[in-house]
Motif scaffolding. Structure first.
Motif, mmCIF file in Angstrom:
data_model
loop_
_atom_site.group_PDB
_atom_site.id
_atom_site.type_symbol
_atom_site.label_atom_id
_atom_site.label_comp_id
_atom_site.label_asym_id
_atom_site.label_seq_id
_atom_site.Cartn_x
_atom_site.Cartn_y
_atom_site.Cartn_z
ATOM 1 N N GLN A 153 -24.669 -36.513 -19.413
ATOM 2 C CA GLN A 153 -24.477 -37.951 -19.218
ATOM 3 C C GLN A 153 -23.104 -38.245 -18.636
ATOM 4 N N THR A 154 -22.110 -37.448 -18.994
ATOM 5 C CA THR A 154 -20.753 -37.649 -18.474
ATOM 6 C C THR A 154 -20.652 -37.214 -17.018
ATOM 7 N N MET A 155 -21.073 -36.000 -16.720
ATOM 8 C CA MET A 155 -20.913 -35.450 -15.377
ATOM 9 C C MET A 155 -21.836 -36.083 -14.339
ATOM 10 N N CYS A 156 -22.939 -36.636 -14.783
ATOM 11 C CA CYS A 156 -23.907 -37.211 -13.844
ATOM 12 C C CYS A 156 -23.950 -38.729 -13.926
ATOM 13 N N SER A 157 -22.812 -39.327 -14.246
ATOM 14 C CA SER A 157 -22.753 -40.789 -14.308
ATOM 15 C C SER A 157 -21.718 -41.320 -13.332
ATOM 16 N N TYR A 181 -26.082 -39.231 -9.712
ATOM 17 C CA TYR A 181 -26.548 -37.863 -9.489
ATOM 18 C C TYR A 181 -25.905 -37.181 -8.288
ATOM 19 N N SER A 182 -25.289 -37.963 -7.409
ATOM 20 C CA SER A 182 -24.690 -37.376 -6.210
ATOM 21 C C SER A 182 -23.314 -36.783 -6.466
ATOM 22 N N SER A 217 -23.491 -29.418 -8.822
ATOM 23 C CA SER A 217 -23.142 -28.006 -9.012
ATOM 24 C C SER A 217 -23.609 -27.464 -10.361
ATOM 25 N N GLY A 218 -24.089 -28.362 -11.219
ATOM 26 C CA GLY A 218 -24.520 -27.927 -12.542
ATOM 27 C C GLY A 218 -23.369 -27.678 -13.494
ATOM 28 N N GLY A 219 -22.206 -28.249 -13.165
ATOM 29 C CA GLY A 219 -21.043 -28.078 -14.030
ATOM 30 C C GLY A 219 -20.452 -26.676 -13.955
ATOM 31 N N ILE A 249 -12.818 -42.926 -9.669
ATOM 32 C CA ILE A 249 -13.371 -44.262 -9.470
ATOM 33 C C ILE A 249 -14.811 -44.228 -8.974
ATOM 34 N N LYS A 250 -15.257 -43.064 -8.488
ATOM 35 C CA LYS A 250 -16.619 -42.971 -8.002
ATOM 36 C C LYS A 250 -17.222 -41.639 -8.419
ATOM 37 N N ALA A 251 -18.522 -41.679 -8.693
ATOM 38 C CA ALA A 251 -19.193 -40.444 -9.059
ATOM 39 C C ALA A 251 -19.189 -39.457 -7.908
#
Length: 198
Positions: A48-52, A62-63, A69-71, A171-173
């Motif tokens: 939820q953190t990395m894909c938000s 998701y971008s 990279s799947g973390g 500031i941006k995913a």
């Protein structure tokens, strides 16, 4: 180590058992992740953190390279994280209670509160400037406080050592950043280009 976010502390508590997190797959069921806020498993919190968007865990992003990279970077350093946190005491309490519990002449506190007088939103906690300015001068141990560079903050801690620093904020995913100004404030001498930890 203390934070008011229960999911973050559950993440720290459970990280020792993590082998691999398929964050891209887990993050696809965003509604389920949102429903489990407050009782997430370590991999769910990570996804939820990395894909938000902006890593704020509110809306999917998701971008984001780290999501795509799947973390990879997280998994690369996972053994080090696990080793570092193995003997750490974890708390999910108000910061003032922690200071009162552990304060002593040989104690060092690092505090990173919600920013003062800013439009940034926080899931947990609220403006703590008045409480910090009242409590920290009474602390027996050493403390280091990181805050946004605001006139009110400078006034509240005018009697202490301060060091302006530049920080990078997401500031941006999509991985774009903006620079911001922070203040490091301490009850001991701190200097630029030197170790600020006593």
């Amino acid at each position: 180590l203390n934070d008011l976010d229960p999911d973050l502390m559950h993440f720290y508590q459970g990280i020792g058992k993590v082998e691999k997190c398929d964050i891209a797959k887990i993050s696809q069921d965003w509604d389920k992740l949102k429903e489990k806020n407050g009782r997430q498993k370590p991999c769910e919190f990570l996804a939820q953190t990395m894909c938000s968007f902006g890593e704020k865990r509110e809306t999917p992003g998701y971008s984001a390279p780290v999501c795509q990279s799947g973390g990879l970077r997280f998994h690369k350093y996972l053994p080090q994280f696990q080793k570092r946190l193995k003997l750490v005491r974890l708390h999910n309490e108000d910061w003032q209670a922690i200071v009162q519990q552990y304060d002593g002449s040989d104690t060092f506190f690092y505090l990173d509160p919600p920013y003062h007088n800013t439009s940034r939103s926080y899931k947990h906690g609220e403006d703590q400037l008045v409480r910090l300015a009242t409590t920290l001068p009474k602390v027996k141990g050493k403390w280091l406080l990181s805050y946004n560079d605001d006139p009110d903050v400078r006034k509240a801690f005018a009697d202490f050592h301060t060091l302006p620093v530049s920080s990078r904020f997401t500031i941006k995913a999509g991985g774009e950043y903006q620079r911001g100004k922070q203040l490091l404030i301490a009850n001991y001498t701190i200097k630029k280009d030197s170790n600020v930890i006593p």
